[in-house]
Design a protein around this motif. Sequence first.
Motif, PDB file in Angstrom:
ATOM      1  N   LEU A   1       0.828  -1.207   0.000  1.00 30.53           N
ATOM      2  CA  LEU A   1       0.000   0.000   0.000  1.00 30.53           C
ATOM      3  C   LEU A   1       0.860   1.254   0.000  1.00 30.53           C
ATOM      4  O   LEU A   1       2.012   1.231   0.424  1.00 30.53           O
ATOM      5  N   PRO A   2       0.280   2.369  -0.460  1.00 31.81           N
ATOM      6  CA  PRO A   2       1.012   3.641  -0.394  1.00 31.81           C
ATOM      7  C   PRO A   2       1.311   4.030   1.055  1.00 31.81           C
ATOM      8  O   PRO A   2       0.616   3.601   1.977  1.00 31.81           O
ATOM      9  N   ALA A   3       2.322   4.843   1.255  1.00 28.00           N
ATOM     10  CA  ALA A   3       2.681   5.305   2.601  1.00 28.00           C
ATOM     11  C   ALA A   3       1.481   5.994   3.253  1.00 28.00           C
ATOM     12  O   ALA A   3       0.795   6.797   2.623  1.00 28.00           O
ATOM     13  N   GLY A   4       1.216   5.661   4.500  1.00 36.68           N
ATOM     14  CA  GLY A   4       0.121   6.275   5.244  1.00 36.68           C
ATOM     15  C   GLY A   4      -1.222   5.589   5.072  1.00 36.68           C
ATOM     16  O   GLY A   4      -2.164   5.872   5.798  1.00 36.68           O
ATOM     17  N   ALA A   5      -1.338   4.686   4.104  1.00 36.49           N
ATOM     18  CA  ALA A   5      -2.596   3.962   3.888  1.00 36.49           C
ATOM     19  C   ALA A   5      -2.686   2.803   4.878  1.00 36.49           C
ATOM     20  O   ALA A   5      -1.684   2.367   5.442  1.00 36.49           O
ATOM     21  N   THR A   6      -3.892   2.305   5.089  1.00 38.33           N
ATOM     22  CA  THR A   6      -4.068   1.199   6.023  1.00 38.33           C
ATOM     23  C   THR A   6      -5.093   0.194   5.511  1.00 38.33           C
ATOM     24  O   THR A   6      -6.027   0.550   4.795  1.00 38.33           O
TER      25      THR A   6
ATOM     26  N   ILE B   1      -6.021  -3.726  -3.455  1.00 38.02           N
ATOM     27  CA  ILE B   1      -4.887  -2.907  -3.022  1.00 38.02           C
ATOM     28  C   ILE B   1      -4.202  -2.174  -4.159  1.00 38.02           C
ATOM     29  O   ILE B   1      -3.323  -1.359  -3.921  1.00 38.02           O
ATOM     30  N   THR B   2      -4.615  -2.441  -5.393  1.00 38.33           N
ATOM     31  CA  THR B   2      -4.006  -1.722  -6.521  1.00 38.33           C
ATOM     32  C   THR B   2      -4.756  -0.436  -6.846  1.00 38.33           C
ATOM     33  O   THR B   2      -4.266   0.392  -7.588  1.00 38.33           O
ATOM     34  N   GLY B   3      -5.961  -0.277  -6.285  1.00 37.10           N
ATOM     35  CA  GLY B   3      -6.759   0.919  -6.555  1.00 37.10           C
ATOM     36  C   GLY B   3      -6.449   2.044  -5.585  1.00 37.10           C
ATOM     37  O   GLY B   3      -5.536   1.951  -4.765  1.00 37.10           O
ATOM     38  N   PRO B   4      -7.253   3.109  -5.653  1.00 40.84           N
ATOM     39  CA  PRO B   4      -6.990   4.284  -4.817  1.00 40.84           C
ATOM     40  C   PRO B   4      -7.432   4.133  -3.357  1.00 40.84           C
ATOM     41  O   PRO B   4      -7.104   4.965  -2.530  1.00 40.84           O
TER      42      PRO B   4
END
Length: 153
Positions: free
Chosen positions: A12-17, A98-101
């Motif tokens: 995941l991108p940084a900060g995402a959960t 997990i590949t989406g926004p």
Amino acid sequence: MGDWWCDTQDQLPAGATIVPVICASDKTHLTNFSGDQHAWPLYLTISNIRKDIRSTPKKRTWILGRLIPCPPKRSKNIDEAWHSGVGTVLSQLRHLDITGPGLKWDCADGFQRQCYPLLAAWVGDYPEQVMVAQASYGSCPICESPKGAPMGH
């Protein structure tokens, strides 16, 4: 679960959960005198909530997502009715990965986070687990042994 969580979180991108969704169901008897009716309550919670809080009924961390009506016992489409009802409730999760926004959610600490709700677990007794997995009743839940094979494989 721990390895899955860490491996998925790393993608995941940084900060995402991750927001792991836990579902629970159990066929429930509703009436005796007006048609012997049954239904499946479908409950939902998330495992980001601490277990000691999530397992305390007074905290109300589980929500009733839907009461799925049971067709008559002799009906051949009982499993189909259950999967259709569950599919309706979980349809929004079907399109998330997990590949989406992800989704922007306001969190309890006042911050907004990029969240990825993913179906992580299903709590249910043996009949519910058979229905969820679309397995045959009486088969081994661990391996592909035929019905009636000795346990301990």
